[in-house]
Scaffold this active site. Structure first.
Site, PDB file in Angstrom:
ATOM      1  N   ARG A   1     -11.852   6.674  -3.822  1.00 43.33           N
ATOM      2  CA  ARG A   1     -10.955   5.635  -3.336  1.00 43.33           C
ATOM      3  C   ARG A   1     -11.378   4.292  -3.909  1.00 43.33           C
ATOM      4  O   ARG A   1     -12.561   4.044  -4.136  1.00 43.33           O
ATOM      5  CB  ARG A   1     -10.970   5.574  -1.795  1.00 43.33           C
ATOM      6  CG  ARG A   1     -10.440   6.824  -1.138  1.00 43.33           C
ATOM      7  CD  ARG A   1     -10.282   6.650   0.364  1.00 43.33           C
ATOM      8  NE  ARG A   1      -9.210   5.723   0.703  1.00 43.33           N
ATOM      9  CZ  ARG A   1      -7.915   6.059   0.718  1.00 43.33           C
ATOM     10  NH1 ARG A   1      -7.537   7.272   0.382  1.00 43.33           N
ATOM     11  NH2 ARG A   1      -6.999   5.163   1.052  1.00 43.33           N
TER      12      ARG A   1
ATOM     13  N   HIS B   1      -3.787  -5.800   1.255  1.00 41.26           N
ATOM     14  CA  HIS B   1      -3.449  -5.926   2.681  1.00 41.26           C
ATOM     15  C   HIS B   1      -4.576  -6.633   3.400  1.00 41.26           C
ATOM     16  O   HIS B   1      -5.431  -7.247   2.789  1.00 41.26           O
ATOM     17  CB  HIS B   1      -3.150  -4.549   3.293  1.00 41.26           C
ATOM     18  CG  HIS B   1      -4.205  -3.515   3.012  1.00 41.26           C
ATOM     19  ND1 HIS B   1      -5.436  -3.537   3.576  1.00 41.26           N
ATOM     20  CD2 HIS B   1      -4.181  -2.424   2.201  1.00 41.26           C
ATOM     21  CE1 HIS B   1      -6.140  -2.503   3.156  1.00 41.26           C
ATOM     22  NE2 HIS B   1      -5.415  -1.816   2.301  1.00 41.26           N
TER      23      HIS B   1
ATOM     24  N   CYS C   1       0.829  -1.209   0.000  1.00 38.76           N
ATOM     25  CA  CYS C   1       0.000   0.000   0.000  1.00 38.76           C
ATOM     26  C   CYS C   1       0.867   1.265   0.000  1.00 38.76           C
ATOM     27  O   CYS C   1       1.483   1.579  -1.006  1.00 38.76           O
ATOM     28  CB  CYS C   1      -0.975  -0.050   1.169  1.00 38.76           C
ATOM     29  SG  CYS C   1      -2.467   0.916   0.882  1.00 38.76           S
TER      30      CYS C   1
END
Length: 242
Positions: free
Chosen positions: A128, A191, A95
């Site tokens: 996002r 993640h 990330c």
């Protein structure tokens, strides 16, 4: 004296947004279960880093503000870190750490200068990319699964992606690919944390580190990953085969 790997965790006080210590714990346990030793060195911003001591380096996720704080420190370690990567050093960057691998990350609040370890760059775009993600990588038979949550869009140019997106958004939401593989570096937006869900990827990194340190004769004996494989299959069936 048993064989040993030393894992360096860079700036866990700042880059540990999504439980990245879980990735460290996974590597340590999968080494110990096979009779190898594992040492973890955590580095804070003020610490000097001797990459010659490290076999694996982890850079986790952090917010844009935390990446900006880390940014100035990266200039100090860039030369040594680059030499480590070019010498086959193993790196997992997740990330925010993935974004810092490249030339820069252009955010609404300014430019974050990266490490320039891999020829890529990131730009912040509206909205996002948040969802579960499933990719198929040429490196593994089993899909790689996890979660993504990023505002940055990472452009990897001619570099090899980690995998093809089967479900989710990946690097840009449009390219159809996720992550990057450069030498023994893996960068990814996945993640949650990544390695406990994907033992095949964890063993890939451990294998590369052991081979670099001890030569090709070191074998990673298979572990009983029944539960991990069942969980992986569940995610695959739920999001890809629905």
């Amino acid at each position: 004296m048993g064989k040993k790997l030393t894992i360096g965790h860079l700036y866990p006080d700042l880059l540990n947004l999504y439980g990245d210590r879980g990735n460290i714990q996974c590597m340590v346990k999968r080494l110990e279960w096979r009779g190898f030793e594992a040492e973890v060195k955590e580095y804070q911003l003020e610490d000097a880093i001797d990459f010659g001591e490290l076999d694996i380096v982890l850079m986790g996720g952090g917010s844009d503000r935390e990446q900006m704080i880390v940014c100035s420190k990266l200039k100090e370690i860039q030369k040594d870190f680059k030499a480590y990567v070019e010498d086959g050093g193993v790196v997992l960057a997740v990330c925010g750490g993935y974004q810092l691998l490249g030339k820069y990350y252009q955010t609404d609040d300014g430019m974050i200068t990266g490490l320039e370890l891999v020829d890529l760059y990131t730009e912040q775009k509206p909205g996002r990319l948040i969802d579960n993600i499933v990719i198929q990588s040429e490196l593994f038979e089993m899909p790689v699964v996890g979660f993504e949550n990023h505002g940055g869009r990472t452009f990897i140019g001619e570099n090899k992606p980690l995998g093809k997106v089967l479900y989710g958004s990946g690097n840009t939401g449009e390219s159809g690919y996720e992550g990057v593989v450069y030498k023994n570096v893996i960068g990814t937006y996945i993640h949650g944390p990544l390695l406990p869900k994907n033992p095949q990827l964890c063993d890939y990194l451990l294998g590369k580190a052991l081979e670099r340190k001890y030569g090709e004769g070191v074998v990673l004996e298979p572990l009983n990953d029944t539960q991990e494989k069942e969980a992986n299959e569940y995610i695959y069936q739920r999001f890809v085969k629905k």
